[in-house]
Design a protein around this motif. Structure first.
Motif, PDB file in Angstrom:
ATOM      1  N   UNK A 186       0.796  -1.505  -0.654  1.00 44.75           N
ATOM      2  CA  UNK A 186       0.115   0.668  -0.041  1.00 44.75           C
ATOM      3  C   UNK A 186       0.532   0.936  -0.121  1.00 44.75           C
ATOM      4  N   UNK A 187       1.497   0.964   0.484  1.00 45.21           N
ATOM      5  CA  UNK A 187       2.460   2.599   0.734  1.00 45.21           C
ATOM      6  C   UNK A 187       3.353   2.727  -1.083  1.00 45.21           C
TER       7      UNK A 187
ATOM      8  N   UNK B 297       2.672   6.103  -2.750  1.00 47.50           N
ATOM      9  CA  UNK B 297       4.146   6.509  -3.243  1.00 47.50           C
ATOM     10  C   UNK B 297       4.125   7.310  -5.184  1.00 47.50           C
ATOM     11  N   UNK B 298       3.480   6.076  -5.774  1.00 49.52           N
ATOM     12  CA  UNK B 298       3.496   6.029  -7.372  1.00 49.52           C
ATOM     13  C   UNK B 298       1.756   6.565  -7.806  1.00 49.52           C
TER      14      UNK B 298
ATOM     15  N   UNK C 149       1.357  26.086  -5.394  1.00 53.27           N
ATOM     16  CA  UNK C 149       1.309  25.018  -4.123  1.00 53.27           C
ATOM     17  C   UNK C 149       2.019  24.371  -4.081  1.00 53.27           C
ATOM     18  N   UNK C 150       2.889  24.649  -3.071  1.00 52.55           N
ATOM     19  CA  UNK C 150       4.540  23.909  -2.845  1.00 52.55           C
ATOM     20  C   UNK C 150       3.775  22.696  -2.038  1.00 52.55           C
ATOM     21  N   UNK C 151       4.189  21.269  -2.506  1.00 54.69           N
ATOM     22  CA  UNK C 151       3.718  20.715  -1.882  1.00 54.69           C
ATOM     23  C   UNK C 151       4.497  19.399  -0.780  1.00 54.69           C
ATOM     24  N   UNK C 152       4.164  18.833   0.054  1.00 53.98           N
ATOM     25  CA  UNK C 152       5.418  17.706   0.386  1.00 53.98           C
ATOM     26  C   UNK C 152       4.169  16.444   0.727  1.00 53.98           C
ATOM     27  N   UNK C 153       4.795  14.764   0.546  1.00 56.79           N
ATOM     28  CA  UNK C 153       4.041  13.581   0.848  1.00 56.79           C
ATOM     29  C   UNK C 153       5.281  12.955   1.244  1.00 56.79           C
ATOM     30  N   UNK C 154       5.080  12.524   2.668  1.00 57.88           N
ATOM     31  CA  UNK C 154       5.842  11.545   3.285  1.00 57.88           C
ATOM     32  C   UNK C 154       4.994  10.091   3.408  1.00 57.88           C
ATOM     33  N   UNK C 155       5.428   9.494   3.275  1.00 59.95           N
ATOM     34  CA  UNK C 155       4.449   7.870   3.734  1.00 59.95           C
ATOM     35  C   UNK C 155       5.840   6.977   4.538  1.00 59.95           C
ATOM     36  N   UNK C 156       5.673   6.712   5.331  1.00 57.64           N
ATOM     37  CA  UNK C 156       6.249   5.592   6.445  1.00 57.64           C
ATOM     38  C   UNK C 156       5.762   4.627   6.627  1.00 57.64           C
ATOM     39  N   UNK C 157       6.363   3.192   6.683  1.00 60.98           N
ATOM     40  CA  UNK C 157       5.581   1.655   7.055  1.00 60.98           C
ATOM     41  C   UNK C 157       6.583   1.849   8.631  1.00 60.98           C
ATOM     42  N   UNK C 158       5.677   1.109   9.323  1.00 61.37           N
ATOM     43  CA  UNK C 158       6.052   1.009  10.657  1.00 61.37           C
ATOM     44  C   UNK C 158       5.266  -0.449  10.974  1.00 61.37           C
ATOM     45  N   UNK C 159       5.806  -1.532  11.126  1.00 58.52           N
ATOM     46  CA  UNK C 159       4.857  -3.063  11.185  1.00 58.52           C
ATOM     47  C   UNK C 159       3.931  -2.716  10.324  1.00 58.52           C
TER      48      UNK C 159
ATOM     49  N   UNK D 107       0.935  -0.931   9.684  1.00 58.61           N
ATOM     50  CA  UNK D 107       0.476   0.442   9.887  1.00 58.61           C
ATOM     51  C   UNK D 107       1.474   1.335   8.627  1.00 58.61           C
ATOM     52  N   UNK D 108       0.350   1.871   8.011  1.00 56.99           N
ATOM     53  CA  UNK D 108       0.994   3.162   6.749  1.00 56.99           C
ATOM     54  C   UNK D 108       0.663   4.173   7.370  1.00 56.99           C
ATOM     55  N   UNK D 109       2.037   5.149   7.795  1.00 59.00           N
ATOM     56  CA  UNK D 109       1.449   6.601   7.844  1.00 59.00           C
ATOM     57  C   UNK D 109       1.839   7.666   6.870  1.00 59.00           C
ATOM     58  N   UNK D 110       1.141   8.470   6.219  1.00 62.33           N
ATOM     59  CA  UNK D 110       0.784   8.764   4.831  1.00 62.33           C
ATOM     60  C   UNK D 110       1.077  11.008   5.758  1.00 62.33           C
TER      61      UNK D 110
END
Length: 229
Positions: free
Chosen positions: A132-133, A137-138, A179-189, A191-194
């Motif tokens: 899913x992460x 990103x894609x 607009x300036x934008x930033x996305x951070x996609x993180x995986x912990x165990x 769980x996905x944090x976006x």
């Protein structure tokens, strides 16, 4: 007389031998039948397979994942404690939005959490989270309205993380705002944090620096990942 006696003795022995042979034949046949009888098989004791255990079984309230100081610095003049966008499955998915307008400087920050359970056909919770992460990103590059897309790995945030910067334009009445934008996609165990963070200078105010937007998004992502327990 002697010859007749001899014949009589031979006949007697032959007749006596016949029942013995018959008895022996019947006994042998009975034993063979017992040996051919199948033995019942023992019932199977193996248990059915079960899904792999997961690291996290619940999610925190998405609006409580960030310290107040982070919200104050990243989203000046943010309204309230964030807007919980709601979810019917609070243990599986949740999103919170903070937005604020400081003069003509607009900022918006979104933290989304998604948790995956293990499934025998779909894979473990961690595998499903990683898949899913990758999709999250894609999705930035697949959106044709996003320009100057750049992504890079982000160390020290969860098990793995990616940070993506990009720019886009939006119409506001007859005007077009950058607009300036930033996305951070993180995986912990499992769980996905976006984290999605954006900024704009409205009414021809200055456009925020890309580096400032990046730092704000990455700071929020680190805090949100730490809140997943």
């Amino acid at each position: 007389m002697h010859r007749n006696a001899t014949r009589t003795a031979v006949r007697t022995l032959a007749c006596a031998a016949v029942p013995m042979l018959l008895a022996a034949g019947c006994s042998s046949g009975s034993d063979g039948g017992d040996k051919a009888r199948p033995t019942p098989s023992a019932p199977s004791s193996s248990a059915p397979p079960s899904p792999a255990p997961v690291k996290f079984t619940t999610l925190p309230d998405p609006c409580k994942t960030l310290p107040e100081k982070t919200v104050e610095d990243v989203v000046p003049e943010a309204e309230g404690g964030g807007k919980n966008l709601g979810s019917k499955d609070a243990d599986g998915y949740g999103t919170c939005l903070w937005s604020g307008l400081d003069g003509y400087q607009y900022r918006a920050l979104t933290v989304s959490l998604k948790r995956f359970d293990s499934d025998l056909t779909l894979g473990s919770g961690a595998e499903r989270a990683a898949e899913y992460a990758g999709q999250q990103v894609a999705a930035v590059g697949e959106d044709k309205e996003n320009q100057k897309v750049e992504e890079a790995p982000l160390d020290g945030v969860g098990d793995q993380a990616t940070t993506i910067s990009f720019e886009t334009e939006r119409k506001s009445g007859k005007k077009t705002e950058e607009y300036r934008e930033q996305r951070v996609v993180a995986v912990t165990g499992n769980v996905v944090v976006v984290v999605d963070y954006e900024g704009a200078g409205l009414e021809e105010d200055r456009t925020p620096k890309a580096d400032d937007i990046r730092k704000g998004a990455e700071r929020a992502a680190k805090d949100a990942v730490k809140a997943v327990k």
